[in-house]
Design a protein around this motif. Structure first.
Motif, PDB file in Angstrom:
ATOM      1  N   ARG A 264     -22.397  10.153 -10.017  1.00  5.94           N
ATOM      2  CA  ARG A 264     -22.115   9.917  -8.593  1.00  5.94           C
ATOM      3  C   ARG A 264     -20.618   9.758  -8.373  1.00  5.94           C
ATOM      4  O   ARG A 264     -20.048  10.294  -7.437  1.00  5.94           O
ATOM      5  N   GLU A 265     -19.956   9.020  -9.251  1.00  7.43           N
ATOM      6  CA  GLU A 265     -18.515   8.837  -9.113  1.00  7.43           C
ATOM      7  C   GLU A 265     -17.776  10.148  -9.351  1.00  7.43           C
ATOM      8  O   GLU A 265     -16.784  10.458  -8.684  1.00  7.43           O
ATOM      9  N   LEU A 266     -18.256  10.953 -10.297  1.00  6.02           N
ATOM     10  CA  LEU A 266     -17.582  12.218 -10.580  1.00  6.02           C
ATOM     11  C   LEU A 266     -17.772  13.230  -9.460  1.00  6.02           C
ATOM     12  O   LEU A 266     -17.039  14.214  -9.387  1.00  6.02           O
ATOM     13  N   SER A 267     -18.722  12.992  -8.557  1.00  8.23           N
ATOM     14  CA  SER A 267     -18.877  13.903  -7.418  1.00  8.23           C
ATOM     15  C   SER A 267     -17.585  13.958  -6.615  1.00  8.23           C
ATOM     16  O   SER A 267     -17.304  14.961  -5.938  1.00  8.23           O
ATOM     17  N   SER A 268     -16.769  12.894  -6.700  1.00  5.81           N
ATOM     18  CA  SER A 268     -15.511  12.888  -5.953  1.00  5.81           C
ATOM     19  C   SER A 268     -14.577  13.990  -6.448  1.00  5.81           C
ATOM     20  O   SER A 268     -13.770  14.515  -5.678  1.00  5.81           O
ATOM     21  N   VAL A 269     -14.686  14.357  -7.733  1.00  2.00           N
ATOM     22  CA  VAL A 269     -13.855  15.442  -8.262  1.00  2.00           C
ATOM     23  C   VAL A 269     -14.198  16.750  -7.553  1.00  2.00           C
ATOM     24  O   VAL A 269     -13.307  17.521  -7.166  1.00  2.00           O
ATOM     25  N   PHE A 270     -15.498  16.996  -7.342  1.00  6.57           N
ATOM     26  CA  PHE A 270     -15.912  18.241  -6.686  1.00  6.57           C
ATOM     27  C   PHE A 270     -15.582  18.223  -5.207  1.00  6.57           C
ATOM     28  O   PHE A 270     -15.340  19.273  -4.605  1.00  6.57           O
ATOM     29  N   VAL A 271     -15.569  17.032  -4.597  1.00  5.26           N
ATOM     30  CA  VAL A 271     -15.056  16.907  -3.232  1.00  5.26           C
ATOM     31  C   VAL A 271     -13.604  17.381  -3.206  1.00  5.26           C
ATOM     32  O   VAL A 271     -13.192  18.148  -2.316  1.00  5.26           O
ATOM     33  N   GLY A 272     -12.828  16.948  -4.198  1.00  9.80           N
ATOM     34  CA  GLY A 272     -11.434  17.377  -4.295  1.00  9.80           C
ATOM     35  C   GLY A 272     -11.316  18.883  -4.467  1.00  9.80           C
ATOM     36  O   GLY A 272     -10.435  19.524  -3.885  1.00  9.80           O
TER      37      GLY A 272
END
Lengths: 250, 145, 117
Positions: free
Chosen positions: B44-52
């Motif tokens: 869930r936290e790594l989803s922020s990388v794909f947002v980027g």
């Protein structure tokens, strides 16, 4: 359902051992037995040196928490039958992320000092005279903080929270929920004082909303929710500190 | 069990008088692989990388539009590259995962009370999903008309 | 009385970015990353997209669309590095990398969107 089940229990004696080892015991399975009953059976009939905490045996004192197959649970509320049914063994270890004193007993002084740190009492800026009578609260006012007051200090949430394991100075779920319980109490005027101390990286900002604390809490306190609400309140208080640098009220 | 006197206690390596030795287990750097709930949290936290990643693609698109029609066509061709396609498919799952976990968790930060009783989280989350669909439909209409 | 830390500011950006990302990122990725390049829908013409870009409100929207989710990434990734890789002792480098990166992306977005002819 099998009539016997094996318990694999972590044993650690500070006089003898460098680290814990596991010993297996076989106990009978009765429909109404919980893991605590099995532990008492072992201590009474097999190995009297087995050391663990328990008290009320009904899920209200918070003493009997331990890791049951890797999950933090109250042993008085965990039935043997749910494991015997699947033919599984039961592995018992002391609660994670705490120092182990002996066998299944954890060292709690750090946790207790964190509880004290959040000033879990009504803080008043003014003391009304006794003649004014007691503080009155409507059911609505009680409902605002009641959920967070149900904590039994069992520390299952600390065993579930990875931040507690990674950052020993992190104040932790139960303590922060307790702080928020007082912040939301209409009789309390100490929110600003608590927030000045807890709105820091070892307080609320250490939490990354993993949510495990809420998942394992036996009293449905929802400490994760308490902490996120506290974060939102802390943002408001931080913004206010620019607009009203002195003398904000609660 | 050997009897313990002061001499034998001092000699035993693990027990210091008046200072019991507690066992302190070490938390491994792989703690998040040990449990499904922890792994789900890290994903869930790594989803922020794909947002980027999506933001970077948006910046590239804006740059391409500024550069002219050929650059725009070139950008769309670039999006058809198999590696980019795989990245975008993976990113899509992760950004939707972000949206769903975000909407489901936000109500615990903002409890809603009606007439003194707390409104269940699922009812507080529902309008966010409606807003998501409405906004997505509007943006799609604006771009594709 | 002690003052609270300024972490509240970064969490505020993280939250705002999280809402923007939750609402808007999926549809933009679906359109420009999948549907249009794969031909599931008719690709919008260059002229149409440019006419949209010329609208100031659209440029403000795009600026917010780029800036806030980047700061959402920055805050979340910073803590993921602290906890996931146990590298909190490198917190100055991580801080600069994450928020500096987000700031860089924000500046690029502002530069690209400031003037569209």
């Amino acid at each position: 359902m099998a009539d016997k089940i094996t318990l694999e229990i972590a044993r650690y004696s500070p006089e003898r051992d460098d680290k814990p080892h596991y010993e297996s015991y076989e106990v009978p399975v009765y429909k109404e037995w919980v893991v605590l009953d099995a532990l008492n059976h072992i201590k009474d009939t097999v190995d009297g040196s087995l050391t663990y905490r328990w008290s009320c045996r009904m899920g209200i004192c918070g003493s009997c928490g331990m890791m049951v197959n890797g999950e933090p649970k109250l042993t008085c509320a965990t039935f043997l039958s749910s494991y015997a049914r699947d033919g599984k063994k039961i592995r018992l270890e002391p609660l994670r992320y705490f120092p182990v004193v002996r066998d299944l007993v954890t060292e709690l002084n750090d946790f207790l000092s964190k509880l004290k740190k959040v000033k879990p009492w009504l803080i008043r800026k003014d003391e009304p005279p006794l003649s004014q009578g007691e503080f009155l609260q409507t059911p609505g006012q009680v409902d605002r903080y009641k959920q967070f007051s149900m904590c039994i200090n069992c520390t299952l949430c600390y065993a579930a929270c990875p931040v507690v394991g990674l950052e020993p100075i992190f104040v932790g779920p139960a303590a922060l929920a307790l702080a928020q319980r007082y912040n939301l109490d209409s009789r309390d005027q100490g929110a600003q004082e608590r927030t000045a101390m807890l709105a820091h990286p070892d307080g609320i900002w250490g939490c990354t909303f993993v949510g495990e604390c809420t998942r394992v809490c036996p009293k449905h306190v929802d400490p994760a929710g308490a902490i996120q609400q506290y974060k939102l309140a802390a943002v408001v208080s931080w913004l206010k500190s620019f607009v009203l640098p002195r003398g904000q009220d609660k | 069990m050997p009897t313990r006197n002061l001499e034998s206690t001092k000699a035993a390596p693990n027990y210091t008088p008046f200072h019991p030795r507690w066992y302190r287990p070490h938390v491994s750097v792989y703690w998040w692989l040990g449990e499904w709930h922890y792994l789900k949290f890290i994903l869930r936290e790594l989803s922020s990388v794909f947002v980027g990643v999506v933001v970077i693609e948006a910046l590239m698109l804006i740059q391409a539009l500024r550069d002219g029609p050929e650059a725009y066509a070139h950008f769309l061709q670039g999006m058809q590259n198999p590696l980019v396609l795989v990245l975008n498919i993976i990113s899509f799952f992760f950004v939707v995962f972000h949206t769903i976990t975000w909407f489901n968790l936000a109500p615990s930060a903002m409890p809603v009370r009606l007439r003194g009783k707390r409104v269940p989280d699922v009812l507080v989350a529902a309008p966010s999903y409606v807003a998501w669909i409405v906004v997505s439909a509007f943006v799609s209409w604006l771009i594709l008309q | 009385m002690a003052k609270q830390s300024n972490e509240a500011f970064f969490w505020m950006l993280f939250s705002a970015g999280g809402v923007v990302a939750a609402l808007l990122i999926p549809v933009h990725l679906l359109l420009f990353g999948l549907a249009i390049p794969q031909g599931w829908v008719q690709a919008p013409s260059y002229e149409h997209l440019m006419s949209l870009l010329r609208i100031p409100l659209v440029r403000i929207y795009l600026f917010v669309f780029c800036a806030l989710p980047l700061f959402h990434w920055a805050h979340r990734f910073r803590f993921t590095l602290y906890d996931g890789l146990k590298v909190k002792h490198l917190n100055e480098i991580i801080f600069v990398f994450c928020y500096g990166g987000a700031l860089l992306g924000t500046v690029v977005a502002a530069y690209l969107l400031w003037n569209i002819s």
